[in-house]
Design a protein around this motif. Structure first.
Motif, PDB file in Angstrom:
ATOM      1  N   PHE A  26       0.832  -1.201   0.000  1.00  0.00           N
ATOM      2  CA  PHE A  26       0.000   0.000   0.000  1.00  0.00           C
ATOM      3  C   PHE A  26       0.870   1.255   0.000  1.00  0.00           C
ATOM      4  O   PHE A  26       0.619   2.200  -0.768  1.00  0.00           O
ATOM      5  CB  PHE A  26      -0.923   0.016   1.219  1.00  0.00           C
ATOM      6  CG  PHE A  26      -1.651   1.320   1.396  1.00  0.00           C
ATOM      7  CD1 PHE A  26      -2.817   1.578   0.702  1.00  0.00           C
ATOM      8  CD2 PHE A  26      -1.144   2.306   2.245  1.00  0.00           C
ATOM      9  CE1 PHE A  26      -3.484   2.782   0.848  1.00  0.00           C
ATOM     10  CE2 PHE A  26      -1.802   3.520   2.394  1.00  0.00           C
ATOM     11  CZ  PHE A  26      -2.971   3.759   1.695  1.00  0.00           C
ATOM     12  N   ILE A  27       1.883   1.292   0.868  1.00  0.00           N
ATOM     13  CA  ILE A  27       2.748   2.469   0.962  1.00  0.00           C
ATOM     14  C   ILE A  27       3.449   2.724  -0.366  1.00  0.00           C
ATOM     15  O   ILE A  27       3.527   3.866  -0.836  1.00  0.00           O
ATOM     16  CB  ILE A  27       3.781   2.287   2.094  1.00  0.00           C
ATOM     17  CG1 ILE A  27       3.077   2.303   3.455  1.00  0.00           C
ATOM     18  CG2 ILE A  27       4.853   3.381   2.034  1.00  0.00           C
ATOM     19  CD1 ILE A  27       3.980   1.947   4.615  1.00  0.00           C
ATOM     20  N   LYS A  28       3.945   1.663  -0.988  1.00  0.00           N
ATOM     21  CA  LYS A  28       4.638   1.824  -2.261  1.00  0.00           C
ATOM     22  C   LYS A  28       3.707   2.400  -3.322  1.00  0.00           C
ATOM     23  O   LYS A  28       4.032   3.401  -3.982  1.00  0.00           O
ATOM     24  CB  LYS A  28       5.178   0.475  -2.730  1.00  0.00           C
ATOM     25  CG  LYS A  28       5.811   0.525  -4.120  1.00  0.00           C
ATOM     26  CD  LYS A  28       5.953  -0.855  -4.722  1.00  0.00           C
ATOM     27  CE  LYS A  28       6.336  -0.763  -6.189  1.00  0.00           C
ATOM     28  NZ  LYS A  28       6.362  -2.062  -6.856  1.00  0.00           N
ATOM     29  N   GLU A  29       2.542   1.792  -3.497  1.00  0.00           N
ATOM     30  CA  GLU A  29       1.628   2.217  -4.555  1.00  0.00           C
ATOM     31  C   GLU A  29       1.052   3.602  -4.277  1.00  0.00           C
ATOM     32  O   GLU A  29       0.902   4.426  -5.187  1.00  0.00           O
ATOM     33  CB  GLU A  29       0.512   1.186  -4.719  1.00  0.00           C
ATOM     34  CG  GLU A  29       1.016  -0.165  -5.224  1.00  0.00           C
ATOM     35  CD  GLU A  29      -0.083  -1.196  -5.357  1.00  0.00           C
ATOM     36  OE1 GLU A  29       0.127  -2.188  -6.088  1.00  0.00           O
ATOM     37  OE2 GLU A  29      -1.155  -1.024  -4.729  1.00  0.00           O
ATOM     38  N   PHE A  30       0.728   3.847  -3.012  1.00  0.00           N
ATOM     39  CA  PHE A  30       0.191   5.164  -2.669  1.00  0.00           C
ATOM     40  C   PHE A  30       1.239   6.256  -2.876  1.00  0.00           C
ATOM     41  O   PHE A  30       0.918   7.344  -3.380  1.00  0.00           O
ATOM     42  CB  PHE A  30      -0.301   5.183  -1.229  1.00  0.00           C
ATOM     43  CG  PHE A  30      -0.668   6.564  -0.750  1.00  0.00           C
ATOM     44  CD1 PHE A  30      -1.863   7.147  -1.138  1.00  0.00           C
ATOM     45  CD2 PHE A  30       0.187   7.289   0.071  1.00  0.00           C
ATOM     46  CE1 PHE A  30      -2.203   8.428  -0.718  1.00  0.00           C
ATOM     47  CE2 PHE A  30      -0.137   8.561   0.488  1.00  0.00           C
ATOM     48  CZ  PHE A  30      -1.333   9.132   0.099  1.00  0.00           C
ATOM     49  N   SER A  31       2.481   5.990  -2.494  1.00  0.00           N
ATOM     50  CA  SER A  31       3.546   7.000  -2.626  1.00  0.00           C
ATOM     51  C   SER A  31       3.741   7.410  -4.083  1.00  0.00           C
ATOM     52  O   SER A  31       3.948   8.594  -4.387  1.00  0.00           O
ATOM     53  CB  SER A  31       4.858   6.459  -2.061  1.00  0.00           C
ATOM     54  OG  SER A  31       4.731   6.188  -0.679  1.00  0.00           O
ATOM     55  N   ILE A  32       3.674   6.442  -4.981  1.00  0.00           N
ATOM     56  CA  ILE A  32       3.836   6.742  -6.410  1.00  0.00           C
ATOM     57  C   ILE A  32       2.725   7.668  -6.889  1.00  0.00           C
ATOM     58  O   ILE A  32       2.972   8.673  -7.571  1.00  0.00           O
ATOM     59  CB  ILE A  32       3.856   5.441  -7.233  1.00  0.00           C
ATOM     60  CG1 ILE A  32       5.108   4.630  -6.904  1.00  0.00           C
ATOM     61  CG2 ILE A  32       3.797   5.748  -8.726  1.00  0.00           C
ATOM     62  CD1 ILE A  32       5.111   3.235  -7.502  1.00  0.00           C
ATOM     63  N   LEU A  33       1.488   7.360  -6.520  1.00  0.00           N
ATOM     64  CA  LEU A  33       0.358   8.169  -6.951  1.00  0.00           C
ATOM     65  C   LEU A  33       0.310   9.521  -6.245  1.00  0.00           C
ATOM     66  O   LEU A  33      -0.128  10.524  -6.822  1.00  0.00           O
ATOM     67  CB  LEU A  33      -0.952   7.419  -6.708  1.00  0.00           C
ATOM     68  CG  LEU A  33      -1.210   6.207  -7.608  1.00  0.00           C
ATOM     69  CD1 LEU A  33      -2.510   5.527  -7.214  1.00  0.00           C
ATOM     70  CD2 LEU A  33      -1.282   6.636  -9.073  1.00  0.00           C
ATOM     71  N   HIS A  34       0.767   9.558  -5.000  1.00  0.00           N
ATOM     72  CA  HIS A  34       0.731  10.811  -4.245  1.00  0.00           C
ATOM     73  C   HIS A  34       1.597  11.876  -4.908  1.00  0.00           C
ATOM     74  O   HIS A  34       1.282  13.074  -4.860  1.00  0.00           O
ATOM     75  CB  HIS A  34       1.192  10.575  -2.810  1.00  0.00           C
ATOM     76  CG  HIS A  34       1.139  11.794  -1.959  1.00  0.00           C
ATOM     77  ND1 HIS A  34       2.239  12.301  -1.300  1.00  0.00           N
ATOM     78  CD2 HIS A  34       0.109  12.642  -1.676  1.00  0.00           C
ATOM     79  CE1 HIS A  34       1.890  13.384  -0.644  1.00  0.00           C
ATOM     80  NE2 HIS A  34       0.605  13.619  -0.843  1.00  0.00           N
TER      81      HIS A  34
END
Length: 295
Positions: free
Chosen positions: A105-113
């Motif tokens: 979750f952190i990885k995917e969210f960080s990219i989109l953020h």
């Protein structure tokens, strides 16, 4: 388009989520977020980039030929609250060993953020500031040992250097803060144990007679022998006993309901007593300092 902030909270289980709800509701005045139809918040109503993030993940999974049990594997927040411009997303990871879901979750969210403003779509707000908060049981370990374990698991998330500095705990503190990340360890006065070591004394002060009767029944009806057992097993038995007696004490108000419901509905708590408990006040102070709700 408005700017907003997000606090991502990761817990071991449903009991943590329920107790944090009481802390945030009674201690900080946070409110549950309702959707436009007053039901649960729709994905499209989430701030960017979460408005597209969860929706896309669901669509991608739905396009595959999945087994029925995959319905339980979507990593969605159990609870969403709001306080002074902060969305608070509380996740149930399903146990201390289930950290891979959090890392993904952190990885995917960080990219989109990083591109939240560019691909905001119909979102009414964009997440600017993000903070991450973890709650874990100490179990049979010392608080510092849990910090070492977490640093080992989260120092890197694939190719992202995410938590390079070790967690540093001051004497007498069960939490550590590092920039936009924090960890809080549940346990008793000996800095070992679980969430139940925190909520049991609170309920004992709120419903002393009922808790005493429940404890007498639990001690007489079941065996909780820890003699000669390994520390890990001892910790589990002690936690299970506290879970049993709290759950039994709550059956008068919530017959047949699980412990998570008893905590979430606060059937054993008294707001005036709870909010004056040292551990409750300590948690409220920690959250206020880390997040800066009143800044």
């Amino acid at each position: 388009m408005d700017n907003t902030n997000a606090l991502m909270v990761f817990c071991e289980g449903a009991h943590d989520v329920a107790f944090l709800y009481q802390i945030l509701k009674h201690g900080l005045g946070a409110k549950r977020v309702k959707g436009e139809d007053r039901g649960g918040l729709k994905f499209s109503e989430y701030p960017s980039p979460l408005n597209n993030f969860f929706k896309t993940k669901m669509e991608n999974h739905a396009a595959k030929d999945l087994s029925q049990d995959m319905a339980k594997k979507f990593f969605l927040p159990d609870l969403i609250l709001e306080k002074n411009g902060w969305f608070i997303f509380i996740f149930n990871s399903g146990g201390k060993t289930k950290y891979e879901n959090i890392k993904l979750f952190i990885k995917e969210f960080s990219i989109l953020h990083n591109v939240a403003g560019t691909f905001a779509g119909d979102a009414k707000s964009i997440i600017t500031d993000v903070k991450y908060l973890f709650f874990y049981d100490a179990d049979e370990k010392n608080i510092g040992d849990v910090g070492v374990w977490m640093h080992d698991k989260f120092s890197t998330i694939e190719d992202i250097e995410w938590q390079l500095e070790p967690w540093s705990f001051s004497d007498g503190n069960r939490y550590a803060i590092q920039s936009n990340k924090a960890i809080y360890i549940w346990g008793g006065e000996d800095e070992k144990g679980t969430l139940e070591d925190i909520i049991y004394p609170i309920y004992s002060n709120c419903k002393a007679d009922l808790i005493k009767l429940s404890e007498e029944f639990v001690d007489s009806a079941f065996c909780w022998d820890v003699e000669g057992k390994e520390p890990q097993r001892v910790s589990k038995i002690k936690a299970n006993k506290l879970k049993a007696l709290i759950c039994i004490a709550g059956q008068g108000e919530r017959p047949g309901r699980p412990l998570s419901a008893i905590i979430n509905d606060n059937v054993l708590g008294d707001k005036d007593i709870m909010t004056e408990e040292p551990v409750f006040k300590s948690l409220v102070g920690f959250l206020s300092t880390f997040v800066g709700f009143d800044d």
